[in-house]
Design a protein around this motif. Structure first.
Motif, mmCIF file in Angstrom:
data_model
loop_
_atom_site.group_PDB
_atom_site.id
_atom_site.type_symbol
_atom_site.label_atom_id
_atom_site.label_comp_id
_atom_site.label_asym_id
_atom_site.label_seq_id
_atom_site.Cartn_x
_atom_site.Cartn_y
_atom_site.Cartn_z
ATOM 1 N N ARG A 1 16.314 -19.338 -32.997
ATOM 2 C CA ARG A 1 15.133 -20.061 -33.592
ATOM 3 C C ARG A 1 14.359 -19.305 -34.382
ATOM 4 O O ARG A 1 14.059 -19.629 -35.372
ATOM 5 C CB ARG A 1 14.489 -20.652 -32.237
ATOM 6 C CG ARG A 1 13.512 -21.405 -32.728
ATOM 7 C CD ARG A 1 12.680 -21.994 -31.389
ATOM 8 N NE ARG A 1 11.771 -22.951 -31.740
ATOM 9 C CZ ARG A 1 10.390 -22.695 -32.252
ATOM 10 N NH1 ARG A 1 10.021 -21.338 -32.170
ATOM 11 N NH2 ARG A 1 9.473 -23.650 -32.433
ATOM 12 N N GLN B 1 8.789 -29.310 -36.141
ATOM 13 C CA GLN B 1 9.654 -29.176 -35.173
ATOM 14 C C GLN B 1 10.973 -29.671 -35.478
ATOM 15 O O GLN B 1 12.323 -29.358 -35.357
ATOM 16 C CB GLN B 1 9.247 -29.720 -33.761
ATOM 17 C CG GLN B 1 10.211 -29.370 -32.709
ATOM 18 C CD GLN B 1 10.847 -27.974 -32.432
ATOM 19 O OE1 GLN B 1 9.884 -26.888 -32.449
ATOM 20 N NE2 GLN B 1 12.126 -27.607 -32.430
ATOM 21 N N SER C 1 14.668 -28.185 -36.007
ATOM 22 C CA SER C 1 15.621 -28.444 -34.931
ATOM 23 C C SER C 1 17.081 -28.883 -35.872
ATOM 24 O O SER C 1 18.230 -28.318 -35.690
ATOM 25 C CB SER C 1 15.278 -29.534 -34.317
ATOM 26 O OG SER C 1 14.277 -29.281 -33.136
#
Length: 192
Positions: free
Chosen positions: A71, A43, A47
Motif C-alpha cells: 500500500r 482511498q 484501492s
C-alpha cells in the motif's frame, strides 16, 4: 397535575433525543489519503491502483510484499506520478489522441492482440478501457517530461569525451581478425 402536564412534553422530547437512533446515518463515501499540492488522492483511487498494480505484478511474476508495504509503495508511486503530472501540466505537455492510439495499438501488437482483443482482456480483468487509456496517457506524459528534463540537463563536451576515452582501460585483444567484403559507400555526384 398541571405541573406534570406542562413538563411531560419536555420529558418525552428529552428522552427521544437521548435514546433515539439518529434519523440519518452518517456514511463515509470516501476519504482522503494524501494531498498533493492542490489535488487529493482518495482511498478509492488508492484501492483501484493497488488492485491494478497487484494484477500487473502477478502477470510479471513479481513477488508482492505484505499489504502495508505494498500500500505504501503504491501510494508513493501515485504521489510521484501526481507531482510529475502537475509539473507537465504547468509546462504545457500534452499527448494527442493519435499518439495515444498508436501507443495502445503498439502495446496490443506486442502482446499478440488486436485492439478488440486487448479491450476484451481489459474487461476480463475489470479494467475499464477509458481508465486504461487515461493511465497510458499519463505514462506517456510522465515519460516525455522525464526525457525533456533529463535531456535539458545533459551536456557532454568534446573534451569530456576525450577524457573518458583516455581513462578507459585498454583491452589487449588476442589475435583480432577482421574480414571485410565489398564495402560500398555511395557518394552524391556533387559532394559538398
Amino acid at each position: 397535575m398541571d405541573f406534570l402536564k406542562k413538563i411531560f412534553p419536555f420529558i418525552i422530547l428529552l428522552t427521544s433525543l437521548v435514546s433515539a437512533n439518529p434519523l440519518y446515518a452518517v456514511e463515509t463515501l470516501d476519504r482522503i489519503v494524501a494531498v498533493v499540492n492542490n489535488n487529493v488522492i482518495t482511498q478509492q483511487q488508492l484501492s483501484e491502483q493497488i488492485e491494478i498494480t497487484r494484477q500487473q505484478w502477478l502477470s510479471e511474476n513479481k513477488p508482492i510484499p505484505d499489504a502495508a508495504t505494498f500500500r505504501k509503495q503504491v501510494l508513493n508511486k501515485m504521489i510521484d506520478n501526481e507531482l510529475q503530472l502537475q509539473l507537465a501540466a504547468n509546462s504545457g505537455l500534452k499527448i494527442n489522441e493519435a499518439a495515444l492510439d498508436k501507443t495502445i495499438m503498439g502495446i496490443a501488437q506486442r502482446n499478440g492482440f488486436t485492439l478488440e482483443q486487448l479491450r476484451e482482456k481489459l474487461q476480463q480483468e475489470n479494467i475499464p478501457y477509458a481508465k486504461y487509456r487515461q493511465q497510458i496517457r499519463q505514462q506517456l506524459i510522465i515519460n516525455r517530461l522525464q526525457q525533456d528534463e533529463v535531456a535539458a540537463k545533459i551536456t557532454v563536451t568534446d573534451q569530456e569525451t576525450k577524457d573518458m576515452l583516455a581513462h578507459m582501460p585498454k583491452s589487449t585483444p588476442q589475435k583480432t581478425a577482421y574480414h571485410v567484403e565489398d564495402l560500398l559507400i555511395p557518394f552524391p555526384n556533387n559532394p559538398s
